[in-house]
Design an enzyme around this catalytic site. Structure first.
Site, mmCIF file in Angstrom:
data_model
loop_
_atom_site.group_PDB
_atom_site.id
_atom_site.type_symbol
_atom_site.label_atom_id
_atom_site.label_comp_id
_atom_site.label_asym_id
_atom_site.label_seq_id
_atom_site.Cartn_x
_atom_site.Cartn_y
_atom_site.Cartn_z
ATOM 1 N N ASP A 100 0.812 -1.214 0.000
ATOM 2 C CA ASP A 100 0.000 0.000 0.000
ATOM 3 C C ASP A 100 0.853 1.276 0.000
ATOM 4 O O ASP A 100 1.433 1.634 1.032
ATOM 5 C CB ASP A 100 -0.902 -0.036 1.241
ATOM 6 C CG ASP A 100 -1.872 1.135 1.295
ATOM 7 O OD1 ASP A 100 -2.065 1.803 0.258
ATOM 8 O OD2 ASP A 100 -2.437 1.373 2.375
ATOM 9 N N ASP A 102 -1.784 5.847 -5.200
ATOM 10 C CA ASP A 102 -2.115 4.938 -4.097
ATOM 11 C C ASP A 102 -2.404 3.523 -4.602
ATOM 12 O O ASP A 102 -3.500 3.250 -5.095
ATOM 13 C CB ASP A 102 -3.328 5.514 -3.355
ATOM 14 C CG ASP A 102 -3.751 4.663 -2.162
ATOM 15 O OD1 ASP A 102 -3.059 3.672 -1.854
ATOM 16 O OD2 ASP A 102 -4.779 4.998 -1.543
#
Ligand code: NAG
Ligand code: NAG
Ligand code: NAG
Length: 428
Positions: free
Chosen positions: A134, A314
């Site tokens: 992430d 992201d």
């Protein structure tokens, strides 16, 4: 748990070969699970899951803003126009009930978490975990052996007693992804290894409780690859620890997601996976996100529809989110498109004329392939498909867009913590 994938995440180690015995290149390859689609098996857009993942994204970034505020202190907080910590989002009850019913009927496979996952090892001897990679957060957590009940069933679990290097820390960890995913547990330090890069004394949380939906996510935990200021734990993330301990020589990584073979490359960028040069962009904010400014968006190669906005890159997000008015202008350039869900910001367009949407940061146009922009039919047989660009204010700032995997699958992305820059290159 390890063998459920068709893709590979390999962690190449350009500088590390001098420090460890020469080994098979393949031993840096890590199985990856990725379920990118938000379409049901019949090709129809999975609206309920899309709403659930959107709630998760909202709350993850809400938590990031809280962490930033805590880490900088109220006075030094880098202001971004329109950024605000709103109340936590939750999945509407009717949708939650339907998802729970599907879960009970086992129609919702694991993997609907829609995450890029790779293997890491924690402890001595190493215990293995599948973690979500992430770039939109900065903490490390995995499931604890002391997480009981059905929520943690089937997860790989960290047992501190079984690790000779494990050390309990006084603090605790609690991420309030209310309504989406919520996790909490104690803090520990231990040795963490990712494809041979080893860090000692790495802070992480073995989580002992989680909300029921954690059971449906195809991972045991999460590895955050953003800057320290996003850290809830207020501790140094893995990559910076690796640099300070000399395990890796460059504070940078490269990501290739999808298109046959996915890879996280620690210590730089893997030259074999892209052609030409890397188009580098300085970060536009010191908040701790991988955030770059000066972006514009085009439809089918025409003149930019919206310009001069910021983008956060992201990998922990599936879709692309932009301010509602700006997104409306983008879809206005796509004939036959319509806002079909005002609450959640989903638009549809004719399936047989999927647009080429591209982003530009002052250099090349970076196209999203029509298939990566298309998320299934609005309804069975409707011939309208849902677009990967969603009109939603996430509180990150009034001029800030969030670019997830729908975009990231189309480029090689480099992340450099020393240069404070993000780079894009053409996949080879
Ligand atoms: C943790 O590991 C120890 C030592 O291997 C073992 O005795 C214990 O049962 C394990 N605890 C749990 C909760 O799995
Ligand atoms: C990017 O940042 C570096 C300093 O880190 C600076 O020298 C350079 O001029 C910046 N580039 C642009 C295009 O602003
Ligand atoms: C993304 O686009 C590429 C190129 O068109 C394609 O090969 C790939 O399968 C797409 N991925 C998904 C999940 O649609």
């Amino acid at each position: 748990m390890v063998n459920r994938s068709t893709l590979f995440l390999s962690l190449a180690l350009p500088f590390f070969t001098v420090a460890r015995p020469l080994s098979q290149p393949d031993d840096a390859a890590i199985p990856l699970h990725k379920r990118f689609s938000l379409a049901l098996p019949n090709g129809v857009f999975d609206h309920d899951t899309a709403v659930a993942v959107t709630v998760l994204v909202k709350n993850k970034h809400r938590q990031n803003l809280i962490n930033i505020q805590n880490n900088f202190g109220a006075d030094d907080f880098p202001e971004v126009r329109g950024a605000r910590i709103s109340s936590p989002a939750s999945i509407p009850l009717a949708i939650r009930k339907r998802l729970e019913k599907r879960q009970a009927e086992a129609l919702l496979d694991k993997g609907n978490g829609i995450a890029w996952t790779g293997l890491i090892s924690i402890g001595t001897p190493g215990q293995q975990f599948v973690v979500d990679i992430d770039t939109g957060s900065s903490d490390l957590w995995v499931t604890s052996a002391w997480c009981g009940g059905s929520v943690c069933q089937g997860k790989n679990k960290y047992n501190s007693t079984a690790s000779s290097t494990s050390q309990a820390q006084p603090e605790t960890f609690a991420l309030q992804y209310a309504g989406g995913l919520s996790v909490s547990g104690p803090l520990y330090t231990d040795t963490v290894s990712i494809a041979g890069i080893t860090v000692t004394g790495q802070y992480f949380s073995p989580i002992t409780s989680a909300t029921p939906n954690f059971a449906t996510y195809a991972y045991d935990g999460l590895l955050g690859l953003a800057f320290p200021s996003l850290s809830f734990m207020q501790q140094t993330p893995f990559l910076s620890m690796a640099v300070s301990q000399g395990s890796i020589s460059k504070n940078a990584f490269g990501l290739k997601l999808g298109h046959g073979g996915s890879e996280l490359y620690l210590g730089g960028a893997n030259r074999e996976l892209f052609t030409g040069s890397v188009e580098l962009h300085n970060l536009s904010s010191s908040r701790g996100f991988w955030q770059v400014g000066g972006a514009s968006i085009k439809v089918n190669g025409q003149e930019a529809v919206v310009s001069d906005f910021d983008t956060i890159i992201d990998s922990g997000t599936t879709l692309i989110y932009g301010p509602p008015e700006a997104v409306r202008q983008v879809y206005a350039q796509i004939p036959g498109s319509a806002l079909i869900d005002r609450t959640n910001g989903f638009y549809s367009f004719p399936c047989n004329s999927a647009p080429v949407v591209s982003f530009n940061w002052g250099g090349k146009d970076w196209d999203i392939s029509p298939s990566n922009f298309t998320f299934g039919e609005a309804q069975s047989g409707s011939n309208q498909c849902i677009g990967g660009l969603v009109a939603l204010d996430l509180g990150l700032g009034s001029n800030v867009w969030l670019l997830g995997d729908s975009f990231m699958q189309n480029v090689y992305t480099t992340f450099d913590l020393d240069l404070n820059a993000v780079g894009f290159a053409t996949l080879s």
